[in-house]
Scaffold this motif. Structure first.
Motif, PDB file in Angstrom:
ATOM      1  N   ALA A  78       0.632  -1.135  -0.102  1.00  0.00           N
ATOM      2  CA  ALA A  78      -0.058  -0.086   0.093  1.00  0.00           C
ATOM      3  C   ALA A  78       0.990   1.379   0.103  1.00  0.00           C
ATOM      4  CB  ALA A  78      -1.030  -0.055   1.093  1.00  0.00           C
ATOM      5  N   ASP A  79       0.355   2.487  -0.736  1.00  0.00           N
ATOM      6  CA  ASP A  79       1.234   3.557  -0.730  1.00  0.00           C
ATOM      7  C   ASP A  79       0.962   4.070   0.617  1.00  0.00           C
ATOM      8  OD1 ASP A  79       1.900   3.275  -3.554  1.00  0.00           O
ATOM      9  OD2 ASP A  79       0.036   4.110  -4.085  1.00  0.00           O
ATOM     10  N   ASN A  80       0.048   3.729   1.342  1.00  0.00           N
ATOM     11  CA  ASN A  80      -0.215   4.423   2.729  1.00  0.00           C
ATOM     12  C   ASN A  80      -0.463   3.345   3.616  1.00  0.00           C
ATOM     13  OD1 ASN A  80      -1.529   5.149   5.056  1.00  0.00           O
ATOM     14  ND2 ASN A  80      -2.722   6.922   4.224  1.00  0.00           N
ATOM     15  N   PRO A  81       0.599   3.178   4.338  1.00  0.00           N
ATOM     16  CA  PRO A  81       0.784   1.743   5.367  1.00  0.00           C
ATOM     17  C   PRO A  81      -0.400   1.731   6.367  1.00  0.00           C
ATOM     18  CG  PRO A  81       2.371   3.391   6.032  1.00  0.00           C
ATOM     19  CD  PRO A  81       1.771   3.709   4.704  1.00  0.00           C
ATOM     20  N   ALA A  82      -1.048   2.945   6.678  1.00  0.00           N
ATOM     21  CA  ALA A  82      -2.121   2.954   7.568  1.00  0.00           C
ATOM     22  C   ALA A  82      -3.446   2.519   6.916  1.00  0.00           C
ATOM     23  CB  ALA A  82      -2.407   4.288   8.004  1.00  0.00           C
ATOM     24  N   ILE A  83      -3.629   2.594   5.601  1.00  0.00           N
ATOM     25  CA  ILE A  83      -4.985   2.300   4.849  1.00  0.00           C
ATOM     26  C   ILE A  83      -4.382   0.777   4.601  1.00  0.00           C
ATOM     27  CG2 ILE A  83      -4.430   2.562   2.484  1.00  0.00           C
ATOM     28  CD1 ILE A  83      -7.376   3.753   4.469  1.00  0.00           C
ATOM     29  N   GLY A  84      -3.204   0.363   4.316  1.00  0.00           N
ATOM     30  CA  GLY A  84      -2.744  -1.130   4.241  1.00  0.00           C
ATOM     31  C   GLY A  84      -3.205  -1.881   5.137  1.00  0.00           C
ATOM     32  N   PHE A  85      -2.805  -1.305   6.441  1.00  0.00           N
ATOM     33  CA  PHE A  85      -3.236  -2.215   7.512  1.00  0.00           C
ATOM     34  C   PHE A  85      -4.866  -2.240   7.936  1.00  0.00           C
ATOM     35  CE2 PHE A  85      -3.522  -2.525  12.219  1.00  0.00           C
ATOM     36  CZ  PHE A  85      -3.073  -3.811  12.454  1.00  0.00           C
ATOM     37  N   VAL A  86      -5.651  -1.350   7.462  1.00  0.00           N
ATOM     38  CA  VAL A  86      -7.280  -1.424   7.421  1.00  0.00           C
ATOM     39  C   VAL A  86      -7.373  -2.402   6.526  1.00  0.00           C
ATOM     40  CG1 VAL A  86      -9.144  -0.269   7.073  1.00  0.00           C
ATOM     41  CG2 VAL A  86      -7.507   1.096   8.370  1.00  0.00           C
ATOM     42  N   GLY A  87      -6.660  -2.384   5.330  1.00  0.00           N
ATOM     43  CA  GLY A  87      -7.090  -3.435   4.264  1.00  0.00           C
ATOM     44  C   GLY A  87      -6.912  -4.871   4.604  1.00  0.00           C
ATOM     45  N   ALA A  88      -5.681  -4.969   5.171  1.00  0.00           N
ATOM     46  CA  ALA A  88      -5.321  -6.411   5.706  1.00  0.00           C
ATOM     47  C   ALA A  88      -6.318  -6.871   6.519  1.00  0.00           C
ATOM     48  CB  ALA A  88      -3.926  -6.321   6.167  1.00  0.00           C
ATOM     49  N   LEU A  89      -6.703  -6.142   7.693  1.00  0.00           N
ATOM     50  CA  LEU A  89      -7.668  -6.526   8.616  1.00  0.00           C
ATOM     51  C   LEU A  89      -9.015  -6.606   8.384  1.00  0.00           C
ATOM     52  CD1 LEU A  89      -6.824  -5.980  12.241  1.00  0.00           C
ATOM     53  CD2 LEU A  89      -5.283  -6.897  10.455  1.00  0.00           C
ATOM     54  N   TYR A  90      -9.503  -5.765   7.083  1.00  0.00           N
ATOM     55  CA  TYR A  90     -10.725  -5.792   6.609  1.00  0.00           C
ATOM     56  C   TYR A  90     -10.913  -7.459   6.162  1.00  0.00           C
ATOM     57  CZ  TYR A  90     -14.107  -5.448   2.713  1.00  0.00           C
ATOM     58  OH  TYR A  90     -15.208  -5.999   1.781  1.00  0.00           O
ATOM     59  N   ARG A  91      -9.818  -8.039   5.298  1.00  0.00           N
ATOM     60  CA  ARG A  91      -9.767  -9.023   4.620  1.00  0.00           C
ATOM     61  C   ARG A  91     -10.048 -10.153   5.706  1.00  0.00           C
ATOM     62  NH1 ARG A  91     -12.408  -8.457   0.325  1.00  0.00           N
ATOM     63  NH2 ARG A  91     -11.586  -7.461  -1.350  1.00  0.00           N
ATOM     64  N   PHE A 145      -3.324   3.747  16.586  1.00  0.00           N
ATOM     65  CA  PHE A 145      -4.231   3.603  15.427  1.00  0.00           C
ATOM     66  C   PHE A 145      -4.335   2.226  15.262  1.00  0.00           C
ATOM     67  CE2 PHE A 145      -4.848   2.918  10.791  1.00  0.00           C
ATOM     68  CZ  PHE A 145      -5.932   3.505  10.504  1.00  0.00           C
ATOM     69  N   VAL A 146      -3.106   1.618  15.297  1.00  0.00           N
ATOM     70  CA  VAL A 146      -3.072   0.291  15.035  1.00  0.00           C
ATOM     71  C   VAL A 146      -4.034  -0.633  16.199  1.00  0.00           C
ATOM     72  CG1 VAL A 146      -1.401  -1.978  15.390  1.00  0.00           C
ATOM     73  CG2 VAL A 146      -0.865   0.058  13.790  1.00  0.00           C
ATOM     74  N   ILE A 147      -3.786  -0.388  17.316  1.00  0.00           N
ATOM     75  CA  ILE A 147      -4.370  -0.830  18.277  1.00  0.00           C
ATOM     76  C   ILE A 147      -5.921  -0.828  17.927  1.00  0.00           C
ATOM     77  CG2 ILE A 147      -5.137  -0.946  20.877  1.00  0.00           C
ATOM     78  CD1 ILE A 147      -2.491  -2.200  19.978  1.00  0.00           C
ATOM     79  N   ALA A 148      -6.513   0.423  17.737  1.00  0.00           N
ATOM     80  CA  ALA A 148      -7.869   0.845  17.291  1.00  0.00           C
ATOM     81  C   ALA A 148      -8.289  -0.073  16.406  1.00  0.00           C
ATOM     82  CB  ALA A 148      -7.993   2.119  17.220  1.00  0.00           C
ATOM     83  N   VAL A 149      -7.602  -0.212  15.316  1.00  0.00           N
ATOM     84  CA  VAL A 149      -8.019  -1.131  14.152  1.00  0.00           C
ATOM     85  C   VAL A 149      -8.198  -2.510  14.610  1.00  0.00           C
ATOM     86  CG1 VAL A 149      -7.386  -1.870  11.711  1.00  0.00           C
ATOM     87  CG2 VAL A 149      -6.993   0.574  12.439  1.00  0.00           C
ATOM     88  N   ILE A 150      -7.059  -2.907  15.408  1.00  0.00           N
ATOM     89  CA  ILE A 150      -7.080  -4.325  15.808  1.00  0.00           C
ATOM     90  C   ILE A 150      -8.500  -4.786  16.650  1.00  0.00           C
ATOM     91  CG2 ILE A 150      -5.903  -6.304  17.323  1.00  0.00           C
ATOM     92  CD1 ILE A 150      -3.476  -4.777  16.271  1.00  0.00           C
ATOM     93  N   GLY A 151      -8.592  -3.839  17.521  1.00  0.00           N
ATOM     94  CA  GLY A 151      -9.670  -3.992  18.523  1.00  0.00           C
ATOM     95  C   GLY A 151     -11.026  -4.118  17.685  1.00  0.00           C
ATOM     96  N   ALA A 152     -11.267  -3.054  16.788  1.00  0.00           N
ATOM     97  CA  ALA A 152     -12.375  -2.881  16.115  1.00  0.00           C
ATOM     98  C   ALA A 152     -12.846  -4.226  15.247  1.00  0.00           C
ATOM     99  CB  ALA A 152     -12.380  -1.840  15.040  1.00  0.00           C
TER     100      ALA A 152
END
Length: 203
Positions: A78-91, A145-152
């Motif tokens: 991902a060009d943006n690692p934050a959005i990449g992390f969201v995408g990974a957890l989404y999948r 941010f990482v903790i929030a995404v993981i928790g969600a």
């Protein structure tokens, strides 16, 4: 005294038996039942693990750890690692549909299993922090941010594993984080279409 090879074989058998318990909802399996599944003695469990709960924690952690390279690869592309992390957890939140066994182990392993994989949030946090420092993305508290995404997404997985699944909940959750990062719905959906989970499936 057992050889190192024999000890590793015994430990692997115990881990495999515990993973099978996690995958088949046998969370109440006794030490005797687990060791019988593993084909080892009851005493051997305590030679490798403090107790049954510790075995289950480690079994869940080791199963989940095998997916970290693939998830990190999604992040790195991902060009943006934050959005990449969201995408990974989404999948990952789609696992109940594409890989029920993996989903069940992740669900039954719970947060304690993830906590055993102490490096599971390190690479995403570092990548996001470096992107912020380089001015590639807006200022962001990478660790929070990482903790929030993981928790969600853990809660999303829990919901999707229940009798009250909400079909579009993973997408809505991803869109919410995307909006926080400045991506509108169309941009976020376009990105999510590029994120694939095939190499995470293990049935």
């Amino acid at each position: 005294m057992p050889s190192s090879a024999s000890a590793f074989k015994t430990r692997d058998a115990l881990i495999a038996a515990a993973q099978e318990c996690l995958a088949s909802d046998q969370l109440g399996a006794s030490v005797a039942q687990i060791t019988q599944m593993a084909g080892v003695s009851v005493g051997s469990l305590y030679s490798h693990f403090k107790d049954r709960e510790r075995l289950f924690d480690q079994a869940g952690a080791e199963y989940l750890a095998r997916y970290l390279p693939s998830l990190n690869a999604i992040l790195e592309k991902a060009d943006n690692p934050a959005i990449g992390f969201v995408g990974a957890l989404y999948r990952l939140s789609e696992l109940p549909k594409v890989s029920p066994r993996t989903a069940r182990i992740a669900f039954n392993g719970g947060t304690r299993a993830l906590n055993e994989v102490r490096y599971y949030s390190t690479e995403p946090s570092v990548a996001i922090r470096e992107a912020v420092t380089a001015g590639k993305i807006p200022p962001l508290d990478a660790e929070a941010f990482v903790i929030a995404v993981i928790g969600a997404f853990q809660m999303v997985l829990t919901r999707q594993m229940s009798n009250h699944q909400t079909e579009d909940l993973p997408l809505r959750t991803a869109l919410l984080f995307g909006a926080q990062l400045g991506y509108d719905e169309a941009q976020m959906q376009k990105y999510l279409e590029t994120v694939h989970l095939e190499d995470l499936i293990d049935e």
